[in-house]
Write a protein that holds these residues in place. Structure first.
Motif, mmCIF file in Angstrom:
data_model
loop_
_atom_site.group_PDB
_atom_site.id
_atom_site.type_symbol
_atom_site.label_atom_id
_atom_site.label_comp_id
_atom_site.label_asym_id
_atom_site.label_seq_id
_atom_site.Cartn_x
_atom_site.Cartn_y
_atom_site.Cartn_z
ATOM 1 N N GLN A 215 31.614 35.894 56.390
ATOM 2 C CA GLN A 215 31.201 34.805 57.274
ATOM 3 C C GLN A 215 31.657 35.073 58.712
ATOM 4 O O GLN A 215 30.881 34.944 59.662
ATOM 5 N N LEU A 216 32.914 35.498 58.864
ATOM 6 C CA LEU A 216 33.474 35.717 60.204
ATOM 7 C C LEU A 216 32.768 36.839 60.947
ATOM 8 O O LEU A 216 32.591 36.771 62.155
ATOM 9 N N ASN A 217 32.362 37.870 60.227
ATOM 10 C CA ASN A 217 31.781 39.035 60.890
ATOM 11 C C ASN A 217 30.264 39.039 60.930
ATOM 12 O O ASN A 217 29.661 40.043 61.310
ATOM 13 N N SER A 218 29.638 37.947 60.517
ATOM 14 C CA SER A 218 28.176 37.847 60.599
ATOM 15 C C SER A 218 27.813 36.912 61.749
ATOM 16 O O SER A 218 28.663 36.176 62.248
ATOM 17 N N THR A 219 26.550 36.926 62.117
ATOM 18 C CA THR A 219 26.142 36.079 63.243
ATOM 19 C C THR A 219 26.138 34.613 62.855
ATOM 20 O O THR A 219 26.600 33.757 63.600
#
Ligand code: FAD
Length: 389
Positions: A81-85
């Protein structure tokens, strides 16, 4: 035909014509604005017309659409979640197809921070494709490769803009059960040339080459829409949506979108089996799903899309919603973005003026309170000059 003979407002630069030309008479070349357009080699062209026949603009809407079903969701995996847009749905779909021994296809940065479409075959390469790169991706070689894998029976997940999805559909000409096409709500692609000029400016300020670029960095929250750029000497740049000149020019002023994006015929057709997006306004509709770390909007347009989503559902925090709830704050689902009033002037001057000057002049300086030391300094100089006159 030369670049100039192409109707630029119509050509999305999808590259399908390059792929279908059996005479290899078409190549893609950038125009003065930095967007790719087909150029035809008259010596090789036999006027067979295949390129026009396969152009997605000449094709009707996609078939087999079902009544769309919509969801708000995000990945249960914090790192995803943190590393996706948005909420990381692309990563979850990719994990599923890769675990079946298939290929995930999407956009990645090249060494020089241009963008191209490429395939990955293992989970550890997902970060290469993850995250939105808000500039035009070069797709000219990918459609033929996808077709080859599909014919061999490999499961393929293809993710790209709605026009790239339409291009793949038209290139393939038939439905493949082993293909999932995934598009996203798309406000348009920015000029790769402008992006390069923006990075050049930052590299000169930070005195080092760029190492990584992340749009919608979530360190200060997803709603902040921050751009985080790191440099090879350890330097880090962060600019919020209203401070960063590239994001302001792209999102607020519509200064450097591809001309065809301003009259995009694909923007609300939901081309893919699955359409992804940012769920703006989620805090009002499902506040429990707003962690400020990214929530995806998902629209399922086909039975294949539904089946793919059912499979990843256990890995998501999700809730049903209506497509109209997604539309409320996602205006580009209703209509294509209008060209900014200074777009023409911006591109007339792009080859003779530095990026920071153009951004200062055309990307609403009133919102740039101190976004960049050079802007600040030139502002002071102007005031002093004014005082002397
Ligand atoms: C140019 C562009 C404009 C967009 N405009 C909107 C918008 O107006 N409203 C909205 O709700 N959402 C928009 N999105 C989509 C949104 O930013 C997220 O990409 C989407 O919600 C998926 O997020 P995710 O967390 O599931 O996956 P992510 O990990 O963010 O995956 C993004 C996927 O898109 C692909 N991709 C990234 N950049 C490009 C590119 N330049 N060209 C083609 N494919 C690319 C990646 O390969 C990956 O497959 C846009 C995306 C792009 C690339």
């Amino acid at each position: 035909m030369t670049v100039n003979a192409i109707q630029k407002e119509k050509c999305t630069g999808c590259g399908a014509c390059v792929c279908v030309c059996v005479h290899r008479a078409i190549s893609m070349e950038p125009d003065q604005e930095g967007f790719l357009y087909p150029v035809i080699d008259r010596e090789k062209c036999t006027d067979c017309g295949l390129c026009l026949l396969k152009c997605p603009l000449s094709k009707a809407k996609p078939e087999n659409r079902t009544e769309p079903e919509a969801f708000a969701c995000y990945s249960r995996d914090r790192e995803t979640q943190l590393n996706s847009t948005s909420g990381g749905v692309f990563t979850e779909l990719a994990i599923a197809v890769l675990s079946d021994g298939g290929a995930a296809v999407g956009a990645r940065y090249t060494e020089n921070f241009a963008v191209e479409h490429a395939a990955i075959f293992s989970e550890e390469d997902i970060p290469l494709l993850r995250q939105s790169k808000y500039l035009q991706s070069d797709t000219q070689r990918i459609y033929a490769q996808v077709q080859e894998w599909l014919k061999k029976g490999l499961p393929v997940l293809f993710c790209g803009t709605p026009c790239q999805n339409a291009a793949l559909r038209c290139f393939l000409r038939k439905e493949y059960d082993n293909l999932i096409r995934c598009d996203f709500i798309c406000r348009g692609v920015a000029s790769p040339k402008v992006f390069r000029k923006y990075l050049d400016m930052l590299e000169s300020d930070y005195r080092a080459p760029v190492q990584s670029v992340q749009f919608k960095n979530k360190d200060a929250g997803w709603h902040r829409f921050g751009t985080r750029i790191t440099f090879q000497n350890g330097g880090v740049y962060y600019g919020g949506r209203f401070q960063d000149p590239f994001m302001t020019g792209y999102l607020e002023r519509n200064l450097f979108l591809r001309p065809s994006c301003h009259q995009c015929p694909f923007h609300c057709l939901q081309e893919g089996d699955i359409t992804l997006g940012d769920f703006w306004g989620i805090e009002k509709i499902h506040p429990e799903l707003d962690t400020d770390k990214g929530t995806s909007a998902v629209i399922l347009n086909t039975s294949k899309g539904r089946a793919a989503f059912e499979r990843i559902k256990p890995r998501l925090v999700w809730a049903n919603c209506g497509t109209d709830e997604i539309r409320t704050e996602n205006l580009c689902m209703e209509r294509a973005a209008k060209a900014g009033r200074n777009r023409r002037k911006f591109f007339e001057e792009i080859d003779r003026r530095p990026f920071y000057e153009l951004a200062e002049q055309y990307a609403s300086p009133s919102k740039f309170h101190g976004f960049h030391p050079r802007t600040f300094l030139s502002g002071i100089k102007k005031i002093l000059r004014g005082a002397q006159e």
